[in-house]
Each structure stands twice: as structure tokens, then as C-alpha cells.
Design an enzyme around this catalytic site. Structure first.
Site, short mmCIF file in Angstrom:
data_model
loop_
_atom_site.label_atom_id
_atom_site.label_comp_id
_atom_site.label_asym_id
_atom_site.label_seq_id
_atom_site.Cartn_x
_atom_site.Cartn_y
_atom_site.Cartn_z
CD GLN A 112 13.34 -61.45 39.59
OE1 GLN A 112 13.38 -60.24 39.76
NE2 GLN A 112 14.42 -62.19 39.51
CB SER A 115 13.33 -60.85 46.83
OG SER A 115 14.31 -60.59 45.87
CB SER A 147 9.78 -54.46 39.90
OG SER A 147 10.90 -54.30 40.72
CD GLU A 230 17.08 -59.42 38.30
OE1 GLU A 230 17.29 -60.54 38.79
OE2 GLU A 230 16.37 -58.55 38.85
CD GLU A 363 27.56 -54.50 49.08
OE1 GLU A 363 26.48 -54.84 48.56
OE2 GLU A 363 27.84 -53.32 49.34
#
Ligand SMILES: Cc1cc2nc3c(=O)[nH]c(=O)nc-3n(C[C@H](O)[C@H](O)[C@H](O)COP(=O)(O)OP(=O)(O)OC[C@H]3O[C@@H](n4cnc5c(N)ncnc54)[C@H](O)[C@@H]3O)c2cc1C
Length: 393
Positions: A112, A115, A147, A230, A363
Site C-alpha cells: 500500500q 503514507s 509494509s 484496512e 487519536e
């Protein structure tokens, strides 16, 4: 409509035609996919039979009892849990036929590419560019924390196709060939000592337009499908009782009475109950899902999963006393699979730290639950209507 009895019959027919002991594991998995017994809630012809997801348990039980090989979700979790539901929801017929079978049988590993160094929680701020060039897109940028990129044949990738639009609107979603010469994968070493993830540099990577998922500029919407799946795939995996992090600590408690104290007993009992509640809630969530499109409730599951994993692995380290402090396996390696509950207590304790970051930090998930489940006021945002190129970075 196929029911449990019919599924059982179909599974037994598969086992008779392809006895596991006499069949190559990959051939068995291909035959299982073609019989529609891979993920039964997927459409006919794409590994499923268009029946409720809850019936998968019937097939899985028959196959496990017969000792049939499985496709090891620890190795291909990103493909199964994230790429596949997105391809199913947004892919063309050609894309579904090309990608889903090799993905499910494990011939092709996926990663993926979301990020970036400047875009994690605020993923829509991403700066990787995709520029149209004839029938292709040319992609330049940097991704991080990817990953399994070192194992992957394909990646799900989001990139900016129109910097003149506000950040959520100028993004498109692609399937990226990880063997393209412009893809460079470099290991990132983790707290566990190994490099399960990577930074990925994309330089002039060519992606055919036929490998775009969804419309140009609609990548954020497509990415929501990936992200919601996910969270379920990380936090809501099907496990038997004591199948998760609570298993090893409960076993240590039973097998090593000399370690027991009253205080640890109280904490173990209360975490055991919480782990069981989380497991059963995951079961209910999966039963409610139609083919692969969970909502924000998956964020709640993932939140509970991360907190429990960290608390339980912390308790295990305490319970084991001096032994719990040992981590003899701090070796740099490139793991072929990710198993949160595997290996020893030290590994579990260290690896679980990432659980509250990967797939969205706790968060951020709390924000999602607050806004989309509880209906509380949204966080103030002043960048919604500003062109991405004009945002301060
Ligand atoms: C083990 C692991 C595997 C990963 N695998 C992948 C992968 O395969 N592919 C991929 O694309 N990414 C992957 N990631 C990246 C992961 O999705 C990001 O790390 C995560 O989204 C957080 O982004 P960040 O690291 O940039 O932190 P930041 O977004 O910079 O956050 C820093 C801190 O600020 C807090 N914060 C940020 N915004 C808010 C807010 N609005 N309200 C309250 N607090 C806030 C965060 O909670 C966090 O504590 C992986 C991460 C880990 C740890």
C-alpha cells in the site's frame, strides 16, 4: 440461493476432486477460487458465490478438518484485506479478472503506497504527483512505512493528479507495478530490529491508464474504501477464543503457577473478558458486512484491538518477570509475513506498539468515531476549499 448445506456439499466435492494430500497447495487454492469457495460473498466467477459473508465459516471449517492448505493471510494481508475490496468496488471487469485470482491464491503480493513523509494522518495532503502522458501516467514522489514493499508485485497507490484543486479532490487511485524500473524500495528498521516496512521512491514510474481505479480526481473516495477495510482487516480478524494476544498470556498463567499473583490475576481476568468481547464484536461486525464495504464501526474495532494488544502484551511481560525482559531476537531481517501474536513475549510487546499507529493512529480513529458514529462536531478545518498547491507545507 446457496445455503450452508449446499456449501458443505460443494466443499466436499472440491476436496474429492483435489485431495489436499495429493495436490500441490497452489493448485488446490486455484481450484478453490474457481469453485467460488475462496471468499463466498464475492461474485460468481471472482472466487465467490454471491452469498452472505457469514457462510464462509462453513467452508473454512470443512477445509480445516480436511487439512486443506490456506492462502496465509499473514503474508498477503494487504492484498486480501485492502486491495481486493477496493478492486471489487471500483475495478473494471478486466481489472477484477486480472488481479483478484493471483491475489487470493498468494501468487502476487500487494503493498500500500499511501503514507508519505509529509502525509500520514493528514493523508489527503500527499504530494506524490501523477502526470498524464498519452495512455500512461508518470509518477514521481516518495512513500514511507510501506509494509511488504520488498515482497510486492503490485501496489495500491494514491497520487495527486490536479494540484489546483483542494487537497481531497485532486487525487487519483492507481495500481502500480512494483517491478517498474522507477520503483526503488529501501528497508526501514523497526523497534523489533527487523524491517517489515520500507521507504519507496518513485521516479518516472509509468502506470497505464488502464490501471487506474475509479475516476480521475476521485481517488480520495476510492481510498476511503481501502482505509475502512484496512481497519477491519487489522482489528477485526476472525480468531478462535484465546486466538489473539490473550492466548499466550493465558497459557503462561495456566502452565506456570509459580508466576501467579492476586493483582495479576485480576488484570488478566478483566483483559480476558475484554478480549472476548472484542472478538465477539468483530464476529458480529463481519456478519453485518455486505461484500467488503465496512463503515466507521471498523475504526472502533481497530481502536479496541490496538489498546488491548498493548495492555495484554504489557501484562505478559510483567507476568514472565525476568524472562519477559529478554528479547533475544533483535536481528535485522526482512520478514516474509507479519504475525502480531507470533514469536516470544518480547517481540509481541515491541510489535504491538505499532498497532496504535498503523492503519490510522488511535487519536485519528477516535476522531472518526466521534464524528461519524457519535455525531459530535467535526474538528475545525481551514484547508477544505483551498487549492492544494496554495496550502502551507
Ligand atoms: C507497522 C506500521 C505499518 C505501516 N504500514 C503502512 C503501509 O503499508 N502503507 C502505508 O501507506 N502506510 C503504512 N503505515 C503508516 C501509517 O498509516 C502512518 O504512520 C499513520 O497514518 C500515522 O501517520 P504519521 O506516521 O505520518 O504520523 P502523524 O500523522 O505525523 O501523527 C503524529 C501524531 O500526531 C497525532 N495526530 C495527527 N493528527 C491528529 C489529529 N487530527 N487529532 C489528534 N491527533 C493527531 C497522531 O495520532 C500521532 O500521535 C504503517 C505504520 C506502521 C507503524
Amino acid at each position: 440461493m446457496t445455503d450452508a448445506a449446499e456449501l458443505r456439499t460443494l466443499t466436499r466435492e472440491l476436496l474429492e476432486a483435489h485431495p489436499p494430500a495429493a495436490t500441490e497447495p497452489l493448485d488446490f487454492l486455484k481450484a478453490r477460487f474457481d469453485a467460488g469457495l475462496a471468499w463466498v460473498h464475492y461474485p460468481v466467477g471472482l472466487g465467490g458465490l454471491d452469498v452472505p459473508r457469514s457462510l464462509q465459516a462453513v467452508v473454512d471449517a470443512e477445509l480445516a478438518a480436511a487439512g486443506a492448505p490456506d492462502n496465509d493471510p499473514r503474508r498477503i494481508g494487504i492484498g486480501l484485506g485492502m486491495a481486493a475490496p477496493t478492486v471489487l468496488a471500483y475495478g473494471t471487469e478486466e481489472q477484477k479478472r486480472r488481479f483478484l485470482r493471483p491475489l487470493w491464491v498468494g501468487e502476487e503480493v500487494w503493498c500500500q503506497l499511501f503514507s508519505e513523509p509529509g502525509a500520514g494522518s493528514d493523508l489527503a495532503a500527499l504530494g506524490t504527483r501523477a502526470v498524464r502522458d498519452g495512455d500512461d501516467w508518470v509518477v514521481d514522489g516518495q512513500k514511507v512505512w510501506t509494509s511488504s514493499a520488498h515482497l510486492a508485485r503490485w501496489a495500491i497507490l494514491i497520487a495527486r493528479t490536479d494540484p489546483g484543486l483542494p487537497k481531497h479532490r485532486g487525487i487519483s487511485y492507481f495500481i502500480c507495478d512494483m517491478t517498474d524500473p522507477g520503483v526503488e524500495v529501501r528497508p526501514l528498521r523497526q523497534i523489533t530490529g527487523e524491517a517489515e516496512f520500507n521507504e519507496v521512491f518513485l521516479t518516472g514510474v509509468r502506470i497505464p491508464d488502464a490501471h487506474r481505479l475509479g475516476e480521475v480526481g476521485e481517488g480520495w473516495k476510492v481510498a476511503q474504501t481501502t482505509l475502512m477495510n484496512e481497519r477491519v482487516s487489522i482489528g477485526g480478524m476472525r480468531i478462535p477464543r484465546e486466538g489473539g494476544m490473550i492466548g499466550p498470556v493465558a497459557r503462561a498463567w495456566r502452565e506456570r503457577p509459580e508466576l501467579r499473583t492476586h493483582d495479576l490475576h485480576q488484570r488478566l481476568l478483566s483483559l480476558w473478558v475484554e478480549a472476548e468481547v472484542a472478538r465477539l464484536t468483530g464476529e458480529r461486525l463481519r456478519q453485518q458486512l455486505v461484500a467488503g464495504q465496512p463503515g466507521p464501526e471498523g475504526s472502533g474495532m481497530k481502536l479496541a484491538f490496538a489498546r488491548l494488544n498493548q495492555e495484554i502484551s504489557g501484562l505478559e511481560v510483567e507476568l514472565l518477570g525476568q524472562d519477559g525482559l529478554l528479547y533475544s531476537d533483535w536481528t535485522m531481517r526482512r520478514p516474509e509475513l507479519v504475525d502480531f501474536t507470533g514469536r516470544d513475549a518480547g517481540y509481541r510487546y515491541l510489535r504491538s506498539k505499532g498497532n496504535s499507529i498503523e492503519g490510522g493512529t488511535s487519536e485519528v480513529l477516535l476522531n472518526i468515531v466521534a464524528e461519524r458514529v457519535l455525531g459530535l462536531p467535526a474538528e475545525p478545518r481551514n484547508d477544505k476549499d483551498v487549492a492544494w498547491k496554495d496550502l502551507a507545507r
